[in-house]
Scaffold this motif. Structure first.
Motif, PDB file in Angstrom:
ATOM      1  N   SER A  21      31.585   6.979  83.952  1.00  0.00           N
ATOM      2  CA  SER A  21      31.303   6.092  85.081  1.00  0.00           C
ATOM      3  C   SER A  21      29.980   6.537  85.685  1.00  0.00           C
ATOM      4  N   ARG A  22      29.367   5.668  86.468  1.00  0.00           N
ATOM      5  CA  ARG A  22      28.099   6.034  87.104  1.00  0.00           C
ATOM      6  C   ARG A  22      28.304   7.167  88.110  1.00  0.00           C
ATOM      7  N   LYS A  23      29.441   7.142  88.806  1.00  0.00           N
ATOM      8  CA  LYS A  23      29.713   8.221  89.753  1.00  0.00           C
ATOM      9  C   LYS A  23      29.806   9.562  89.040  1.00  0.00           C
ATOM     10  N   ARG A  24      30.428   9.577  87.855  1.00  0.00           N
ATOM     11  CA  ARG A  24      30.545  10.821  87.099  1.00  0.00           C
ATOM     12  C   ARG A  24      29.159  11.337  86.711  1.00  0.00           C
ATOM     13  N   THR A  26      26.079  10.492  88.333  1.00  0.00           N
ATOM     14  CA  THR A  26      25.207  10.809  89.465  1.00  0.00           C
ATOM     15  C   THR A  26      25.713  11.959  90.326  1.00  0.00           C
ATOM     16  N   SER A  27      27.020  12.194  90.324  1.00  0.00           N
ATOM     17  CA  SER A  27      27.578  13.283  91.134  1.00  0.00           C
ATOM     18  C   SER A  27      27.374  14.655  90.508  1.00  0.00           C
ATOM     19  N   ASP A  57      31.797   1.986  92.415  1.00  0.00           N
ATOM     20  CA  ASP A  57      30.992   3.139  92.839  1.00  0.00           C
ATOM     21  C   ASP A  57      29.667   3.234  92.091  1.00  0.00           C
ATOM     22  N   GLY A  58      28.575   3.024  92.813  1.00  0.00           N
ATOM     23  CA  GLY A  58      27.257   3.259  92.244  1.00  0.00           C
ATOM     24  C   GLY A  58      26.607   2.070  91.570  1.00  0.00           C
ATOM     25  N   ASP A  84      24.418   3.272  81.777  1.00  0.00           N
ATOM     26  CA  ASP A  84      25.291   4.445  81.906  1.00  0.00           C
ATOM     27  C   ASP A  84      25.266   5.301  80.645  1.00  0.00           C
TER      28      ASP A  84
END
Length: 372
Positions: A21-24, A26-27, A57-58, A84
């Protein structure tokens, strides 16, 4: 926490994460898993992207930009998913370089609606490879009847492939044959075979889910004894087939030309039945030269409770064959089960892709600028 994961890696099993995921990205979570949990690859599928993008998210800014440009929903989904995959591939690039291209890879799947169209699958595979534009990408092609010649064609073009949705031993052998034929085409075209990689994703837990359901209906001591054994038996016999094919004279000629073996990848390794240990399909499928792609829950369970005791595949082929024979004696048709699972697998991915298109289209409409 990661001793079991280290032991698994030391046994020759590449640990990949079955999620993105994008959150995975960017975080820093993906980078952290690479650093601390021996993760050396990532797989995606339409269901994973549907969950990630629908979660929101994101993705808001990119969706807004796409809405302003008034792109089609299908173009929007491909722009988002390839973005992604490209970013994840960049994070994994040091692993790719350190392993000589064996690991550090990210998979992205062709549109599942093309699963029964060879020509369209080839065209989309070429487009995805161009869009992502990273050497450490796998293009996922389903192992349907139409997928087999597509695998040969795409490998022949020098594009690395993750063959997905393999359930049967017969189809797995056909997949390996398609890979060898693709390498031969690439060789004839003068391509560098050392740059081409492939994995064959052999699905595990869904086999037990379907066969256990049938065993429960039958009842009796023998049916009870066989619960939770079919998937492991199937996978172990797949590894036996892998050993046979990649010790053949046909393979030897390609090996001499610099080709790489197509590694077996254990997919769908999250346990579906809570009665089974949550690391069952990790602990019991340890063999050199394999990949195990795990959802994060299974990765964490393996780190905490995994029992990695060495090779749990080789030397158990007779036991595996005996288990499948016992199922046949109970009247459970192996061929019927694996064909059903292939059909359902394609249908599930098509449904997820359709859901993703629907939800993305709604977001594009919501974010589109008002008409003048």
């Amino acid at each position: 926490m990661t001793d079991a994961l280290k032991r698994l890696s030391d046994e020759g099993v590449a640990i990949w994460l079955d999620d993105l995921s994008r959150k995975r990205i960017t975080s820093g979570n993906l980078a952290e898993l690479i650093d601390s949990s021996h993760v050396v690859g990532v797989t995606t599928n339409p269901s994973i992207f549907q969950k990630a993008i629908s979660g929101g998210d994101g993705y808001e800014q990119q969706l807004r930009d796409l809405a302003v440009r008034r792109v089609t929903v299908e173009e929007a989904v491909r722009m988002i998913t390839t973005s992604d995959v490209r970013d994840a591939a960049d994070i994994l690039r040091p692993v790719f370089d350190a392993t000589g291209g064996q690991d550090g890879r990210v998979s992205i799947e062709v549109d599942p609606r093309l699963a029964h169209d060879t020509e369209a699958t080839v065209a989309e595979a070429k487009q995805l490879a161009w869009l992502v534009d990273r050497p450490n990408t796998f293009i996922k092609i389903p192992a349907t009847r139409a997928g087999l010649p597509a695998i040969t064609e795409v490998i022949g073009l020098g594009i690395s492939v993750n063959v997905t949705l393999i359930f049967s031993l017969e189809r797995y052998r056909e997949v390996m044959t398609a890979y060898l034929a693709g390498l031969e085409k690439a060789k004839a075209a003068g391509l560098d075979l050392s740059k081409i990689r492939s994995v064959a994703s052999f699905f595990v837990s869904r086999v037990d889910t379907e066969i256990d359901k049938r065993l429960a209906k039958l009842g009796g001591d023998e049916a009870d004894r066989l619960r939770g054994r079919a998937a492991l038996a199937n996978a172990r016999l797949a590894y036996q087939a892998f050993e046979e094919v990649f010790s053949s004279d046909r393979w030897a000629a390609l090996d001499k030309a610099g080709a790489h073996k197509q590694r077996p990848l254990w997919a769908s390794t999250g346990v579906k039945d809570p009665a089974y240990k949550d690391t069952l399909y990790v602990d019991e499928l340890v063999a050199p030269g394999t990949v195990n792609t795990m959802p994060e829950a299974t990765l964490e369970a393996t780190a905490a409770r995994g029992e990695i005791t060495g090779d749990t595949v080789r030397g158990r082929y007779e036991e595996a064959r005996a288990d499948l024979d016992a199922l046949a004696r109970l009247g459970i048709s192996y061929d019927e089960v694996v064909q059903l699972l292939e059909d359902e697998g394609v249908e599930k991915f098509e449904a997820s892709w359709t859901d993703l298109l629907t939800s993305t289209e709604a977001e594009l409409k919501r974010l589109a600028p008002a008409e003048a």
